[in-house]
Every structure is written in structure tokens, then in C-alpha cells.
Design a protein around this motif. Structure first.
Motif, mmCIF file in Angstrom:
data_model
loop_
_atom_site.group_PDB
_atom_site.id
_atom_site.type_symbol
_atom_site.label_atom_id
_atom_site.label_comp_id
_atom_site.label_asym_id
_atom_site.label_seq_id
_atom_site.Cartn_x
_atom_site.Cartn_y
_atom_site.Cartn_z
ATOM 1 N N ILE A 28 0.835 -1.198 0.000
ATOM 2 C CA ILE A 28 0.000 0.000 0.000
ATOM 3 C C ILE A 28 0.874 1.254 0.000
ATOM 4 O O ILE A 28 0.630 2.219 -0.732
ATOM 5 C CB ILE A 28 -0.950 0.013 1.218
ATOM 6 N N GLY A 29 1.915 1.233 0.824
ATOM 7 C CA GLY A 29 2.805 2.384 0.903
ATOM 8 C C GLY A 29 3.573 2.638 -0.375
ATOM 9 O O GLY A 29 3.901 3.786 -0.693
ATOM 10 N N GLU A 30 3.835 1.579 -1.121
ATOM 11 C CA GLU A 30 4.619 1.715 -2.346
ATOM 12 C C GLU A 30 3.764 1.904 -3.590
ATOM 13 O O GLU A 30 4.306 2.103 -4.688
ATOM 14 C CB GLU A 30 5.509 0.481 -2.518
ATOM 15 N N ALA A 31 2.436 1.827 -3.438
ATOM 16 C CA ALA A 31 1.544 1.982 -4.599
ATOM 17 C C ALA A 31 1.722 3.365 -5.221
ATOM 18 O O ALA A 31 1.728 4.378 -4.525
ATOM 19 C CB ALA A 31 0.093 1.771 -4.179
ATOM 20 N N LYS A 32 1.866 3.403 -6.520
ATOM 21 C CA LYS A 32 2.111 4.659 -7.234
ATOM 22 C C LYS A 32 0.830 5.359 -7.657
ATOM 23 O O LYS A 32 0.808 6.574 -7.836
ATOM 24 C CB LYS A 32 2.966 4.380 -8.480
ATOM 25 N N THR A 33 -0.249 4.600 -7.817
ATOM 26 C CA THR A 33 -1.510 5.180 -8.280
ATOM 27 C C THR A 33 -2.667 4.663 -7.443
ATOM 28 O O THR A 33 -2.551 3.633 -6.766
ATOM 29 C CB THR A 33 -1.769 4.828 -9.756
ATOM 30 N N LYS A 34 -3.794 5.357 -7.528
ATOM 31 C CA LYS A 34 -5.001 4.911 -6.822
ATOM 32 C C LYS A 34 -5.495 3.593 -7.415
ATOM 33 O O LYS A 34 -5.996 2.720 -6.680
ATOM 34 C CB LYS A 34 -6.099 5.975 -6.971
ATOM 35 N N HIS A 35 -5.341 3.421 -8.703
ATOM 36 C CA HIS A 35 -5.762 2.183 -9.348
ATOM 37 C C HIS A 35 -4.978 0.995 -8.791
ATOM 38 O O HIS A 35 -5.554 -0.074 -8.515
ATOM 39 C CB HIS A 35 -5.553 2.284 -10.861
ATOM 40 N N GLU A 36 -3.694 1.166 -8.607
ATOM 41 C CA GLU A 36 -2.864 0.096 -8.061
ATOM 42 C C GLU A 36 -3.243 -0.202 -6.619
ATOM 43 O O GLU A 36 -3.297 -1.370 -6.201
ATOM 44 C CB GLU A 36 -1.389 0.485 -8.158
#
Length: 277
Positions: A28-36
Motif C-alpha cells: 500500500i505504501g509503495e503503490a504509485k496510483t489509486k488504481h494500483e
């Protein structure tokens, strides 16, 4: 997010987040986009749906699953199929399990939720407990979840906690009474003497909670409380003279929010007392 990853170890001294949970927080912390982020959370919700219904789930595992369900809900994925497990956890014997169960139930449910009725017996039991933590958890949950139809079976027990030897419990009991006032003013109309006693409590935290309660009582009928004008003025004087503990100060100002509350109360009490010079 890294701080939240230690929630389980904070709630239980020996509980450590599993590798799955640590991986979830890291992703979650490394997610780059809201979609991811959505993709990660939806996958986690599907995984939890299979896990929480298992036969061999331990209490320790369920504690973590509920925390992970909170993550899913906070990030936008509804997990209503898991709400019942939070309710069940409030009914366990362990204080730690109850704490997580009440936390999850307070976040998952709302005032009119159909599962709330299953909490009444548990709240009654915990309000009668000799464990201050269990009593406090029940009172906090009452402030969040109780509807008007749940007041009658809980009111006598909450009233009894207004005289509890621990000031923290007394404060939370006053807060619960304020909740009852907002839901059904007539249900607590006979408890005025108890509220006045809380207003003169030796603990400033209890007194402050009582001020919030009286503010709403006075808005509905100031004439009935005219005799308290001097008491409110004395409390305001004590605040201004810095008689309260320093923890109530904010940037050097003595209890500013309490001062504002008192000024509003005095304004309501004196609204019809204009004098012409």
C-alpha cells in the motif's frame, strides 16, 4: 503507514504482524496510483473473506484479520460480510480481544445498523465489569453505536458509572449521557441532579464533559438552569486564573475551548435578561 503496521504489536505485547500483513502495508505504501492501491485492497478483501470463515482460525489470527479488514474499509472496499466477526469478538473473555472487537465494530457499524442489537447484552455485561478497561470500552462504543431504542436497557448502568471511583470512567459516562440526550432528551430528563454533580466534579475532565452536556440542555430551555449561572461564572474564573492543570492549556492560553463553551452557555442564560440603562 509504517507506524500503522505496528498496530497489532501495540494492542498485544506479544502479537507481531504476520509477514502477510507486513507485505500488505508495504504494498500500500509503495503503490504509485489509486488504481494500483485499489487492486491491492480488493485482492486483500477477497483473501480475507476466505480466511475469516475458516474452522481453525485462532484468536490471534482473527485479531489480525480484523485489523486487516479495517484497512480494507478505510481504503474504500466494503467488507460487510466480516462485520459479524467484529461483533463476536466483543463477546470474548479477553480484554485484548474485546478491545479489537469494539474498535472494529465502532468503525464498521453505524447507529441504525441491524447488528447493533447483538451488542446490547455485551454492553450490559461490560458495564457491570470490575475491569475499568472493559467499562471504558463499552461507554465509548455507546457514544458511537447506540440508537434511541437501545437506551432503556443501558441507561441505569451508565447512570451508575457517573459515580465510578475512576475519573476516566466518570467522564466517559457523561459523554454517553450526552449521546442519550441527542437521541432522546426525554429519556434522561429525570437525571438532572446527577448532571449537576458531574458539573462540580473534582476532575476537570469530567467537568468539561458536563459543560458540553449542559450546553445542549440549556439550548433547549435556559430558564430551568438560571440558578447555575454563578457556578458557570466561577468555573470561567478558575479557568482564566489558570487553576486547571497545564494539560488543558493550548499555546499558553488556559483551556481556550472550555472558555468558549462557558461564554456560549452564559450568553444563552442571559439572552432574555437585557437591562436598559
Amino acid at each position: 503507514m509504517e507506524q500503522t503496521a505496528r498496530v497489532l504489536s501495540q494492542l498485544g505485547s506479544k502479537d507481531q504482524p504476520s509477514k502477510e500483513f507486513q507485505s500488505l502495508v508495504r504494498q500500500i505504501g509503495e503503490a504509485k496510483t489509486k488504481h494500483e492501491e485499489d487492486r491491492i485492497i480488493k485482492k486483500e478483501a477477497a483473501l480475507l473473506k476466505d480466511k475469516v470463515g475458516g474452522r481453525d482460525v485462532t484468536k490471534r489470527q482473527m485479531r489480525e484479520y480484523l485489523i486487516r479488514l479495517i484497512y480494507c474499509e478505510m481504503l474504500g472496499v466494503e467488507c460487510s460480510w466480516g462485520y459479524i466477526h467484529a461483533v463476536k469478538f466483543t463477546q470474548t473473555g479477553s480484554t485484548l480481544d474485546k478491545r479489537i472487537g469494539y474498535l472494529a465494530a465502532s468503525l464498521f457499524l453505524h447507529e441504525g445498523h441491524e447488528l447493533n442489537v447483538l451488542l446490547v447484552a455485551t454492553l450490559q455485561k461490560d458495564l457491570k465489569s470490575s475491569n475499568m478497561l472493559e467499562v471504558s470500552m463499552a461507554l465509548v462504543s455507546i457514544c458511537k453505536l447506540v440508537g434511541a431504542d437501545m437506551i432503556p436497557p443501558l441507561l441505569p448502568l451508565v447512570q451508575d458509572k457517573l459515580l465510578h471511583p475512576k475519573q476516566l470512567v466518570r467522564k466517559k459516562a457523561v459523554m454517553a449521557m450526552h449521546r442519550f440526550l441527542l437521541l432522546s432528551p426525554d429519556s434522561i430528563s429525570h437525571l438532572e441532579d446527577d448532571f449537576r454533580r458531574s458539573l462540580s466534579d473534582q476532575d476537570p475532565g469530567v467537568m468539561e464533559a458536563a459543560l458540553i452536556l449542559f450546553h445542549d440542555l440549556i439550548k433547549n430551555g435556559p430558564i430551568k438552569y438560571k440558578d447555575l449561572t454563578e457556578s458557570f461564572a466561577m468555573i470561567l474564573t478558575q479557568v482564566i486564573d489558570r487553576k486547571l492543570p497545564e494539560e488543558f492549556n493550548y499555546h499558553g492560553v488556559p483551556a481556550p475551548w472550555m472558555q468558549m463553551r462557558l461564554l456560549r452557555i452564559l450568553a444563552l442564560l442571559g439572552a432574555d435578561d437585557l437591562r436598559y440603562v
